[in-house]
Design a protein around this motif. Structure first.
Motif, PDB file in Angstrom:
ATOM      1  N   PRO B 864       0.831  -1.201   0.000  1.00  0.00           N
ATOM      2  CA  PRO B 864       0.000   0.000   0.000  1.00  0.00           C
ATOM      3  C   PRO B 864       0.870   1.257   0.000  1.00  0.00           C
ATOM      4  CG  PRO B 864      -0.789  -1.579   1.620  1.00  0.00           C
ATOM      5  CD  PRO B 864       0.512  -2.116   1.096  1.00  0.00           C
ATOM      6  N   GLY B 865       0.605   2.147  -0.918  1.00  0.00           N
ATOM      7  CA  GLY B 865       1.344   3.402  -0.960  1.00  0.00           C
ATOM      8  C   GLY B 865       2.615   3.349  -1.778  1.00  0.00           C
ATOM      9  N   GLY B 936       7.429  14.383   6.274  1.00  0.00           N
ATOM     10  CA  GLY B 936       6.002  14.292   6.552  1.00  0.00           C
ATOM     11  C   GLY B 936       5.588  13.446   7.722  1.00  0.00           C
ATOM     12  N   SER B 966       3.253  13.603   2.830  1.00  0.00           N
ATOM     13  CA  SER B 966       2.397  12.564   3.385  1.00  0.00           C
ATOM     14  C   SER B 966       3.267  11.343   3.619  1.00  0.00           C
ATOM     15  CB  SER B 966       1.272  12.243   2.412  1.00  0.00           C
ATOM     16  OG  SER B 966       1.818  11.723   1.224  1.00  0.00           O
ATOM     17  N   ASP B 967       2.713  10.327   4.134  1.00  0.00           N
ATOM     18  CA  ASP B 967       3.499   9.115   4.324  1.00  0.00           C
ATOM     19  C   ASP B 967       2.631   7.940   3.907  1.00  0.00           C
ATOM     20  OD1 ASP B 967       5.485   7.324   4.996  1.00  0.00           O
ATOM     21  OD2 ASP B 967       4.891   7.250   7.107  1.00  0.00           O
ATOM     22  N   LEU B 968       2.152   8.016   2.674  1.00  0.00           N
ATOM     23  CA  LEU B 968       1.216   6.991   2.219  1.00  0.00           C
ATOM     24  C   LEU B 968       1.870   5.618   2.174  1.00  0.00           C
ATOM     25  CD1 LEU B 968      -0.536   8.986  -0.634  1.00  0.00           C
ATOM     26  CD2 LEU B 968      -1.305   8.622   1.706  1.00  0.00           C
ATOM     27  N   ASN B 969       3.169   5.594   2.017  1.00  0.00           N
ATOM     28  CA  ASN B 969       3.902   4.335   1.928  1.00  0.00           C
ATOM     29  C   ASN B 969       4.289   3.807   3.317  1.00  0.00           C
ATOM     30  OD1 ASN B 969       5.099   2.285   0.392  1.00  0.00           O
ATOM     31  ND2 ASN B 969       7.114   3.266   0.497  1.00  0.00           N
ATOM     32  N   ASN B 970       3.837   4.526   4.344  1.00  0.00           N
ATOM     33  CA  ASN B 970       4.149   4.117   5.718  1.00  0.00           C
ATOM     34  C   ASN B 970       5.649   3.889   5.903  1.00  0.00           C
ATOM     35  OD1 ASN B 970       3.846   3.408   8.376  1.00  0.00           O
ATOM     36  ND2 ASN B 970       3.098   1.341   7.953  1.00  0.00           N
TER      37      ASN B 970
END
Lengths: 573, 1054
Positions: B864-865, B936, B966-970
Motif C-alpha cells: 500500500p502506498g 512528513g 504525506s506518508d502513504l507508503n508508511n
C-alpha cells in the motif's frame, strides 16, 4: 591456633547475637493499599467511582473514548485536521482506509482505552461481590451498564472481541478468545443491560446525576438491540434484519419517551452548551469537571485538540467537518437536497445567506464570517482560525467546544479543552431509533411525526444564530415532511429521510460511521464520498474503502501476538 | 586499611609496611616451635647459613621467604630480617623472595652469612586491591578485578566532573554510556546486560557504603582508588546486589607529614557542527514546494506561497518562494530565518577547583578537602554546580591496636535548565525569536506544530532549579583482638535531600499562550544507612597462608517526598512565588518508600608458597523486596589460581616475570526492583496530568462541574509472594602475565555468564486493564565474552613511554522467557522471537532501495502506498504482499568489539598522553532520521536539509526517498532504513603536561607544580561499514550532545 579458635568462636557468638529477626525485613508498603483494605462497603462504593472515572480518562493521543475520531473520520462527516497529515498520522490512515494495517498504533489505543474501562468495572464488581449493603444490586447494575457501554463501542469498532466479566480470574484472561459470534456477543451486552434495567432506579436517591437510571438502561438497550437487529454475514455485509429486536426497540423507546420525564430541549443549541449540561434532553452523559483539585481538571482529553487557532484559544485545529457534510445541510423547499446537495460548494457567511440551509449547520460547523459558538461579535476567520485550511479546508467542528469565557473552558497547555459533559444518549437519539425501527418494520407512517419532531425543533432553534444586529446568520429554511405535500412518504423515502435526519441531527457527534455500518451501506457511501471529496481535499486522493474489510478496525496485531494467536484477525486483514 | 594519597605507590608502600608487621609477628610466634619440629624430622642438614634480608634502604624484610633451590626446604626471616637455614651442601643456591620485591638467588658458597638486599619490583602487580570488606594483593587474586589507574584518568575526569565518563573505553568489559548533560550520571554496564526490567547498573561502594546515586556527585580529586569486580568469584561477597558487578571506591586519606594541594581545571567546549542540519526559511519553502508537487497537491499552504510553472516536459519549475509580510493576523511577526539551534546554544565553560590539606603522623591524621565544580551544558542556562566539603581522618590508639576513622563528605548541588535541543526541530526557521516590537516572543502560527519557542521555554525556566544536599560517609573502628585477629565495624550513611520549585510563567507566543501562573514545589529526603561488622584472621603456617573473614551487614534505605502546587499568583517574581500566595487550585502530594537487607558472609583466602591460590566466598542475603516465601538466598563462589612463574622450572627463565592462571565460579544476585514489587497494590489516584492517558480515580458523579470529587482506587499491580532475586552464575577463566622485567604485562579473561530467574514484569493482554501485571522470575539470559589488556612500558634515554591497549567482546543471548512475555520483545511473538538472539536485536522491515520507475513498482508485491521514488520493502515471507509479517532481524545494538588505546610519553618534565577508543559493529536505531530524512512524519515542524537531496527522476542515485508531505507508503515503519552502523574510532583525549623542575620548586615554597593542556572528544573517524548520519556515534539519539572541549589545568602541592 588459639587465634583461629577465637576467630571461630567470636564469629559464632557474633552471628547468633546479631542474627536479625525477620522484622527487619518485614516492611509494609508505604502509601499503597491492599485488596484486603478495599473489601469494605465504603471502598466497594469507591471502586464504583473509579470505574466511572475511567469513562472520562481518555486522551486525544490515540486513546479516544469520544467517538468522533473513528465515527466521523471513518464516516465522511469530518477530516482529521491539525497540521497536515503527519500530525497524528494514525488518524489519517483511519480516514483514508487504504493503508490500514493490523499494527497501526491508533487502533491498539482504541482497544486499550475501552478495555481499561471494562477492567475498572470488573474490578468494582469484584469488590461489590465481596460485601453486602442495600444499594449493592443498584451499584452492580450501574457497573454492568458501564461495561455494556464499552463493549458496545468495542463491538461496533472491532466486531469480534473477547468478552470478560468479573467472574474471570485475571490469570484466566489469556484463555478467552474473541470467538464469540455476533449473536453471542450482543447477547452478553444485552444481558448486562437487562440486569441494569431490572435493578437501576428511575432516579438515584443520592442525587448523583452521573449514574445511569433505569431509563438510561432502557435507552441503551434499545440502541444495542437496534444494532443487533441488522445481522451481518462473515464479510460484514447486512443480510437480514431481526424483526423481534426492532419490536423491542420500539417498546423500550416508548417507555423512555413517555415515562422518563426526559424531552427535547427547546433549542437544539442547548445540547452543546456548558450551562445546560445534564439538562432535560440528556439521558446519560459522561461527567467532566474542572477546578476540582486535579492539576488540569477532569476534562475531555479527546477534545483537547479541537479548538481553533485564534488567540482566545490557540490549538489545535482537529476535527474538521467535510465539505460533503456541510453540503448535506443545504435544503430545497425546506427539505434536504437529496439529489444534488453535493454538486455545489456551501460554506462561508455569504454562502449560507445565499443558499437555503438547515439551521443545524450553524450549530455544528464553524465557518468563515459566521459567529463562533453563538457569540455574535466573535467571528470565525476561515483563513486563520483553522490549523491548515489549505489541506483540510476552513471549517471546524463546534458542537463539542465551549466559548472561551465559558465556566467550562479549561486550557491545558498547549492544548485547550473543557469540562462540558459528553452525552452518550440524548432524547433525539431515542426518537430516531424508534423511527428507524418503525420504518424497518414497515410502519413508516408512525415514524413520520417522530422525524418531524426533530425538524420542527431544528426550525425553532435559530434564536442563537444571529449576528450583532440580531439578524439571522443563515438563510434558514427547514420544513417537516408532509406526506403528499412536499414528499411521498413511502417506506423507501422514509428510510432515506431517517438516514438524513440522523446525519443532520448528530453531525460531528461521532455516530456516522456506525450508522453506515449498521445499515450495511458503509462501503458504497464512503467510496461515493471519496469520488467527489478527493478532488476537494488532497489528503483523500488515494482513499479507498475495501468492502468486507473496512467496516471494522483490525484486531491489534500486538494483541494477537500477546494472545499467542488465540485471537483471530478480522475479515479482510 | 589505611591509605596514603600518592596513589598506588603510597598504597603499595603502606600495605607492605603493615603486612610486614603482621607477618613478622606471626612468624615470630611460630618460629621457635616449628624450628624444633624440623630437627625432629631427621633432616640431614649439613651446612647452616645465617643471613639477613633487607630492602635497598636497609630496612629489614621480616617474613621474607628463603628456599633452598630445587628442594622444598625453606624458612622465613624474622622481625629483623634474620634467618637461619640448613642446606644440604655448599653448592646450594638460596632463592630469596618477598612479595613486592624481585627475587634474588644467592650462592651459599660465596657467603655463609649473607646480607641480601632485595629490590622493589617496579611492576604494578603488587598493588593492593580492595576485594570487598578487605583487601588482597593483586598478585594473589583469583578473580577478575580491574584497577583503575587514577592518575591516567584524573585530568580527563576533572573536565567533566564525572569519573565514570573518563572510564569510557579504559577498562575492558566496561561499557559506559553518557551524554553532554553537565549532571549526567553516566551509566555503566559490566560484561553485558544480564537483566531485563530491573537495574543493570553495578553496585557502587564508596568507603564501604553502598550507594545508588551517580558517581558524578563525587569530587574527582577526592578519589583515591577505583576497583571494578567483574566476575562472580570476586563479586559474590556482595551477594544479591552484585550480579551487575561491583565498583569499589575509596576516598583519599592522610599521608605522613603535611601536604597542601591545590588543583584547578578550566574547560571550554563547543560543538563541532550542527547536531542536525535543519532547513532554513528558503530551504523549507523549497522543500514544501517539492513535496507538494511530488504529491500532486497545491504547494501554497501554511505561510508559504510560490510562483512556479511547468516546463515543456511538464515538469514543475519553481521560480520564486513568496513569504508573507507578516506571519500572523495580528501582524506581530515578520518572516525570519532563525537558526534555532544557534539561538539556544552556548559554548559551555566548566571550572573545577580542589583544595586539600592533609596532615598525618604515627598516631593518625586527617585530610580536609574543598571542591567546587561549575559545569555548563551546550544549551543556554543549562548548568550544574557542585560544592563538596570532605573530611577524612583516622586515629591510632593503643600501639595501633585500635584504629578509628571516618570519611565524610557534604555535597551541595544545584542544577538548572536542561536540553532544549529536542524542541529545535519542532519549530520552523521562518518563525522569529521575537515579535516586531522586540519584546514579545515569536511562536508558531497556523499550519505549524503546536510546540513552543525554545528560547522562550529556556527563559521561562531559568529561575527553576533543583538544589540537592547529600551527606555520604562512614565511621569505623578496627581493633586487633589478638595477633592477626581483627574486628572491624563500619557504619555508613548516604543521605540526600532535595528541593525544587517549578514556576510556570504566563506567556504568549504565536498561537500558544498561557495566562495562568502556576507553581509547584517538590522536596524530599532519603537515603540509606549501612552497618557491617567484619572479623578477619590471617594465618601463615610455613608456606601456607590463610586469610579468613566473616561478617554481617545490615542496610536500611528509606525516603519520602512532598510536593505542593497552586495556581494564580499575583506576581511572577521568584521572590513572591511561594505556595502560600497562590490563589487557586491547591494541590499537594506525598509518598514514601523503604527497603532493607540483612546479610552474613565469609571468605577464605588460601595460598601455598605464593603459588597455589584458592578463594572461597559464601554470602547469605535477605531482602525486604522479595516475596515473603523467599526472603533469603545463599550465594557461593570458589576460585583458584596458579602462579606458574613461581614454579622452579619457570623461575629460572629470566624474561618471565609472572604467569598466572585463574579460574573462578560463583553466583550473584540482582534485587533492583521496585521496593514493593511482591505486593498486590491498589492506590487512590485522585487525578493527575498523566500521559498518554489520564488514569485518575475521581469522578464528578454529582454533576457539580467544580469542587472536590469522590474518588476510588486504581489497581497498580498484582502480588507475587514467590518473587525472588535473579541469579547470575559465572565462570571466569583468566591469565595474567608479565615479561621482560614486567615491561610487557597483560591479562586475558574469558567468561560465561548465565542469569536465571530474571525479574520481569511481563506485559499483559490489554483486556486485563492497567495494573494487572506482576513481577515474576521468568527469563534467562546468557552473556559470554573475553577481555584483554596488553601494556608495554620502557625507557629510552630520557624518554619514558608506555602504551596500553585493551579490547573486549561480549555476546548476549536471550535464552528463555515465560511465553506470555515473548510478545513484549522484538519479533512477531510467534515463529520469530527474541529467544536465541541478543536482547538488543532489531526486528523490522527490510528496505531494498528505492523504486526507480513505474515498471519496478508494478512488478513489486502489493505494498500500500508504493510508487516511484518510494522505499521498496522486501517481501520476506514471499506472500506477494508487504505487511507486518514481512519483518526480519535487522541489527543488534551491541558492538562486535570495543577497543581502547592509551599512550604516554614522558621526557624530562613533559608528558604527553593520548587516549583513543573505538566501537566496531554497533547498530543503532536512529530516531532523528525520522525528521532529518523525511518531510512528513510530523505535523508542521522543521526537517533536515537532507530532504533537499531526496530521490527524484533527475537525482536517482539518492538513497533518500522522494520528498513527500504525506506518508502513504508508511515509511515511518521500523526498517533497515533507520538502522545505522556506528563503527568509529574516537580520539577521546590528549593531555600535554609540564611538571615544574624540582630545582625550581626548591627555590620557592612550592613542593611540586604541574600544568597541563587537555583536549577532549577531539576527532571521530568513521570506520568501514559506518552508516551513521547523526551527530555523535557515542551518544546517537540524545538531546545533550557531547561537546569538544579544551582544558587548562594546574596542580600545586605545598
Amino acid at each position: 591456633m588459639k587465634s583461629l579458635y577465637k576467630f571461630l568462636a567470636i564469629t559464632l557468638i557474633f552471628c547468633t547475637s546479631v542474627s536479625c529477626n525477620d522484622e527487619f525485613l518485614d516492611l509494609e508498603p508505604k502509601g499503597i493499599g491492599s485488596e484486603q483494605l478495599l473489601a469494605t462497603v465504603e471502598n466497594a462504593e469507591k471502586m464504583v467511582i473509579a470505574a466511572y472515572a475511567a469513562q472520562g480518562n481518555e486522551r486525544y493521543f490515540l486513546r479516544p473514548l469520544t467517538p468522533w475520531p473513528y465515527g466521523d473520520l471513518r464516516g465522511g462527516d469530518a477530516y482529521k485536521g491539525g497540521a497536515g497529515i503527519g500530525d497524528l498520522p494514525q488518524w489519517n490512515i483511519s480516514e483514508t482506509f487504504v493503508n490500514m494495517t493490523t499494527d497501526e498504533a491508533g487502533v491498539a489505543g482504541k482497544w486499550e482505552i475501552e478495555y481499561q474501562c471494562v477492567s475498572r468495572t470488573n474490578q468494582a464488581l469484584f469488590f461489590l461481590n465481596k460485601v453486602d449493603f442495600p444499594d449493592k444490586n443498584t451499584r452492580i447494575a450501574e457497573m454492568r451498564f458501564l461495561r455494556a457501554n464499552n463493549y458496545f463501542w468495542l463491538k461496533v469498532n472491532f466486531r469480534y472481541v473477547p468478552f470478560i466479566d468479573e467472574n474471570v480470574p485475571v490469570e484466566d484472561y489469556k484463555t478467552i478468545s474473541n470467538d464469540l459470534v455476533d449473536e453471542e456477543l450482543w447477547g452478553k451486552i444485552i444481558e448486562d443491560l437487562r440486569f441494569a434495567i431490572e435493578y437501576l432506579p428511575e432516579e438515584h436517591e443520592d442525587g448523583a446525576v452521573g449514574r445511569p437510571t433505569k431509563f438510561a438502561a432502557q435507552a441503551y438497550l434499545a440502541k444495542v438491540l437496534l444494532y443487533a437487529a441488522y445481522e451481518q454475514d462473515a464479510s460484514n455485509q447486512v443480510v437480514s434484519i431481526n424483526q423481534d429486536r426492532l419490536n423491542e426497540v420500539i417498546l423500550l423507546c416508548d417507555n423512555v419517551l413517555v415515562n422518563s420525564g426526559k424531552a427535547l430541549f427547546n433549542d437544539f443549541a442547548e445540547n452543546f452548551l456548558c450551562d445546560t449540561q445534564n439538562g432535560i434532553e440528556s439521558i446519560w452523559a459522561i461527567q467532566f469537571s474542572h477546578n476540582d483539585g486535579t492539576p488540569v481538571g477532569r476534562i475531555n482529553g479527546t477534545n483537547q485538540v479541537v479548538y481553533p487557532m485564534v488567540a482566545e484559544y490557540g490549538c489545535c485545529g482537529y476535527h474538521t467537518p467535510s465539505q460533503n457534510l456541510v453540503n448535506a445541510f443545504s435544503t430545497v423547499a425546506g427539505l434536504p437536497d437529496f439529489e444534488n446537495y453535493n454538486e455545489k460548494i456551501l460554506g462561508g457567511a455569504t454562502s449560507v445567506l445565499e443558499n437555503t440551509i438547515d439551521p443545524r449547520l450553524l450549530h455544528t460547523v464553524a465557518m468563515d464570517g459566521v459567529p463562533y459558538k453563538y457569540k455574535p461579535d466573535f467571528i470565525f476567520d476561515g483563513d486563520t482560525w483553522p490549523r491548515q485550511p489549505e489541506s483540510y479546508g476552513s471549517f471546524m467542528s463546534m458542537k463539542e467546544t465551549v466559548i472561551y469565557d465559558s465556566p467550562c473552558y479549561q486550557p491545558v497547555n498547549p492544548w485547550k479543552s473543557d469540562s462540558k459533559n459528553r452525552d452518550i444518549i440524548r432524547v433525539a437519539d431515542v426518537i430516531l431509533w424508534k423511527a428507524e425501527a418503525l420504518i424497518q418494520l414497515g410502519r413508516h407512517l408512525e415514524a413520520l411525526p417522530l422525524i418531524n419532531q426533530l425538524r420542527n425543533r431544528a426550525a425553532e432553534s435559530t434564536g442563537k444564530l444571529v449576528d450583532v444586529n440580531g439578524q439571522p446568520t443563515g438563510n434558514f429554511d427547514i420544513e417537516p415532511y408532509l406526506d403528499g405535500v412536499n414528499c411521498i412518504w413511502t417506506n423507501e423515502f422514509a428510510f432515506q429521510a431517517l438516514q438524513w435526519e440522523r446525519r443532520l441531527e448528530f453531525a460531528c457527534e461521532g455516530f456516522r460511521a456506525y450508522d453506515l455500518m449498521r445499515w450495511g451501506i458503509m462501503g458504497e457511501t464512503m467510496n461515493a464520498y471519496f469520488d467527489k471529496e478527493r478532488n476537494r481535499r488532497a489528503h483523500l486522493a488515494n482513499a479507498v474503502f475495501t468492502v468486507g474489510r473496512d467496516e471494522y478496525l483490525p484486531i491489534p496485531k500486538s494483541q494477537i501476538d500477546l494472545s499467542q494467536n488465540l485471537y483471530k484477525q478480522n475479515a479482510g486483514y | 586499611m589505611n591509605q596514603k594519597p600518592n596513589y598506588e605507590q603510597c598504597l603499595k608502600r603502606h600495605s607492605k609496611h603493615r603486612i610486614r608487621q603482621v607477618i613478622t609477628l606471626l612468624l615470630l610466634l611460630f618460629y621457635f616451635s616449628m624450628a624444633g619440629q624440623t630437627d625432629e624430622s631427621g633432616n640431614q642438614a649439613k651446612i647452616t647459613v645465617k643471613g639477613t634480608v633487607k630492602d635497598i634502604n636497609g630496612v629489614p624484610l621480616a617474613g621474607s621467604n628463603i628456599i633452598e633451590k630445587g628442594t622444598s626446604n625453606g624458612v622465613n626471616a624474622d622481625f629483623d630480617g634474620n634467618f637461619t637455614i640448613n642446606v644440604a651442601n655448599v653448592n646450594a643456591t638460596l632463592l630469596v623472595s618477598y612479595l613486592g620485591f624481585a627475587n634474588k638467588e644467592i650462592e651459599v658458597a660465596v657467603d655463609l652469612n649473607p646480607t641480601i638486599f632485595l629490590e622493589e619490583d617496579a611492576s604494578a602487580l603488587d598493588e593492593v586491591v580492595l576485594v570487598g570488606y578487605g583487601s588482597q594483593k593483586k598478585k594473589s587474586l583469583t578473580g577478575a578485578i580491574s584497577v583503575v589507574k587514577i592518575p591516567e584518568i584524573k585530568e580527563q575526569a576533572a573536565a567533566t566532573g564525572n569519573v565514570l565518563k573518563a572510564l569510557d573505553g579504559r577498562l575492558p568489559g566496561l561499557n559506559t554510556s553518557f551524554n553532554g548533560n553537565p549532571n549526567n550520571a553516566a551509566s555503566v554496564l559490566i560484561r553485558g546486560r544480564g537483566s531485563l526490567s530491573s537495574s543493570t547498573s553495578p553496585l557502587i561502594i564508596i568507603d564501604g557504603v553502598p550507594t545508588n546515586r551517580g558517581l558524578n556527585e563525587l569530587a574527582v580529586n577526592d578519589i583515591e582508588s577505583i576497583q571494578v569486580l567483574k566476575d562472580a568469584a570476586s563479586a559474590t561477597i556482595y551477594g544479591s546486589r552484585a550480579a551487575n558487578g561491583v565498583i569499589i571506591i575509596t576516598t583519599k586519606s592522610s599521608s605522613e607529614g603535611t601536604r597542601i594541594e591545590f588543583t584547578t581545571s578550566l574547560t571550554a567546549g563547543f560543538l563541532r557542527k550542527q547536531t542536525i542540519p535543519l532547513l532554513d526559511t528558503q530551504q523549507f519553502g523549497r522543500a514544501q514546494w517539492m513535496a507538494a508537487r511530488n504529491d500532486g497537491v497545491d504547494p501554497n499552504y501554511g505561510v508559504y506561497s510560490f510562483q512556479d510553472r511547468q516546463d515543456e516536459n511538464g515538469d514543475w519549475v519553481l521560480d520564486r518562494i513568496n513569504l508573507p509580510e507578516y506571519l500572523d493576523e495580528a501582524q506581530t511577526m515578520r518572516p525570519a530565518n532563525t537558526n534555532w539551534e544557534d539561538v539556544i546554544s552556548q559554548s559551555p565553560f566548566t571550572e573545577n577547583y580542589n583544595f586539600s590539606i592533609s596532615r598525618g603522623g604515627t598516631n593518625g591524621g586527617s585530610i580536609l578537602s574543598l571542591d567546587y565544580l561549575d559545569s555548563e551544558g551546550t544549551t543556554k542556562e543549562n548548568k550544574w554546580t557542585r560544592a563538596t566539603l570532605r573530611l577524612n581522618s583516622d586515629y591510632r590508639l593503643f600501639n595501633d591496636r585500635l584504629k578509628i576513622g571516618e570519611n565524610l563528605a557534604v555535597i551541595k548541588m544545584r542544577s538548572t535548565g536542561g536540553s532544549y535541543l529536542g524542541m529545535v526541530p519542532n519549530i520552523q526557521a521562518i518563525v522569529p525569536v521575537r515579535t516586531i516590537d522586540g519584546e514579545g516572543w515569536g511562536g508558531p502560527v497556523r499550519g505549524m506544530s503546536d510546540r513552543n519557542n525554545p528560547l522562550l521555554a529556556i527563559q521561562n525556566n531559568t529561575q527553576n532549579h533543583q538544589d540537592d544536599i547529600r551527606l555520604v560517609g562512614s565511621i569505623y573502628g578496627d581493633v586487633e583482638i589478638t595477633k592477626n585477629l581483627h574486628f572491624k565495624s563500619t557504619a555508613g550513611v548516604d543521605y540526600n535531600g532535595y528541593w525544587n520549585r517549578q514556576m510556570n510563567l504566563q506567556f504568549q507566543a504565536g498561537f500558544l499562550s498561557e495566562n495562568v501562573t502556576k507553581m509547584q514545589v517538590n522536596s524530599g529526603h532519603g537515603g540509606s544507612w549501612t552497618w557491617n561488622n567484619v572479623l578477619t584472621y590471617d594465618l601463615s603456617l610455613n608456606k601456607h597462608n590463610l586469610q579468613l573473614m566473616a561478617g554481617q551487614e545490615a542496610t536500611k534505605a528509606s525516603g519520602t517526598s512532598l510536593w505542593g502546587a497552586r495556581d494564580g499568583f499575583a506576581s511572577e517574581s521568584p521572590d513572591y512565588m511561594y505556595l502560600n500566595v497562590g490563589e487557586t487550585n491547591v494541590r499537594n502530594g506525598n509518598i514514601a518508600w523503604d527497603n532493607s537487607q540483612n546479610s552474613y558472609f565469609g571468605r577464605l583466602n588460601y595460598d601455598f608458597q605464593n603459588r597455589y591460590l584458592l578463594t572461597a566466598i559464601i554470602r547469605r542475603d535477605g531482602s525486604s523486596r522479595f516475596g515473603a516465601n523467599h526472603r533469603y538466598a545463599i550465594f557461593p563462589s570458589l576460585s583458584g589460581g596458579w602462579i606458574l612463574s613461581q614454579e622452579a622450572i619457570l623461575k629460572q627463565v629470566s624474561w618471565i616475570s609472572l604467569i598466572k592462571l585463574r579460574y573462578g565460579w560463583g553466583e550473584t544476585g540482582n534485587q533492583e526492583i521496585d521496593n514493593y514489587a511482591s505486593y498486590g497494590q491498589y492506590q487512590a489516584h485522585y487525578g493527575d496530568n498523566d500521559w498518554p492517558v489520564y488514569n485518575g480515580t475521581a469522578y464528578d458523579i454529582y454533576g457539580n462541574d467544580e469542587g472536590n470529587l469522590p474518588s476510588g482506587y486504581r489497581r497498580l499491580q498484582l502480588g507475587n509472594p514467590n518473587l525472588q532475586w535473579e541469579t547470575t552464575a559465572q565462570h571466569n577463566f583468566g591469565a595474567d602475565y608479565a615479561f621482560f622485567d614486567s615491561k610487557l604485562t597483560g591479562s586475558f579473561d574469558y567468561y560465561l555468564k548465565s542469569t536465571t530467574d530474571i525479574l520481569v514484569n511481563p506485559p499483559t493482554l490489554t483486556v486485563t486493564g492497567y495494573g494487572a501485571s506482576s513481577w515474576i522470575n521468568g527469563a534467562t539470559m546468557k552473556n559470554r565474552g573475553w577481555e584483554t589488556v596488553l601494556s608495554y612500558s620502557d625507557t629510552v634515554g630520557e624518554l619514558n613511554f608506555s602504551i596500553s591497549a585493551n579490547a573486549y567482546k561480549n555476546t548476549n543471548e536471550f535464552t528463555y522467557i515465560v511465553p506470555e512475555a515473548v510478545g513484549a520483545y522484538p519479533g512477531n511473538g510467534n515463529d520469530q522471537t527474541i529467544l536465541g538472539r541478543p536482547l538488543n536485536s532489531f526486528y523490522g522491515h527490510v528496505v531494498d532501495g528505492i523504486f526507480q520507475n513505474q515498471g519496478e513498482v508494478d512488478a513489486a508485491p502489493i505494498q500500500p502506498g508504493k510508487g516511484v521514488g518510494r522505499l521498496k520493502y522486501r517481501d520476506v515471507n514471499n506472500d506477494g504482499r508487504i505487511d507486518a509479517d514481512d519483518r526480519d532481524w535487522i541489527g543488534v545494538n551491541e558492538p562486535d568489539i570495543a577497543l581502547g588505546l592509551n599512550t604516554r610519553l614522558e621526557w624530562k618534565n613533559f608528558d604527553l598522553s593520548m587516549f583513543w577508543n573505538s566501537e566496531i559493529g554497533r547498530e543503532i536505531s536512529s530516531s532523528t532520521k525520522m525528521y532529518s530524512h523525511f518531510f512528513g512524519f510530523f505535523g508542521g515542524q522543521n526537517y533536515g536539509t537532507a530532504v533537499l537531496d531526496a530521490w527524484s527522476p533527475t537525482n536517482n542515485t539518492s538513497t533518500i526517498p522522494a520528498i513527500t508531505a504525506s506518508d502513504l507508503n508508511n515509511e515511518n515503519r521500523f526498517s533497515t532504513y533507520f538502522v545505522e552502523n556506528t563503527s568509529y574510532t574516537k580520539l577521546q583525549s590528549v593531555v600535554l603536561g609540564f611538571n615544574l623542575p624540582k630545582r625550581v620548586c626548591d627555590l620557592t615554597f612550592i613542593n611540586s607544580a604541574r600544568m597541563y593542556l587537555q583536549g577532549e572528544n577531539l576527532w571521530v573517524i568513521d570506520l568501514p561499514g559506518n552508516t551513521f548520519t547523526g551527530f555523535d556515534p557515542k551518544s546517537p539519539n540524545v538531546d545533550f550532545p557531547l561537546p569538544t572541549s579544551f582544558t587548562l589545568g594546574f596542580n600545586f602541592t605545598f
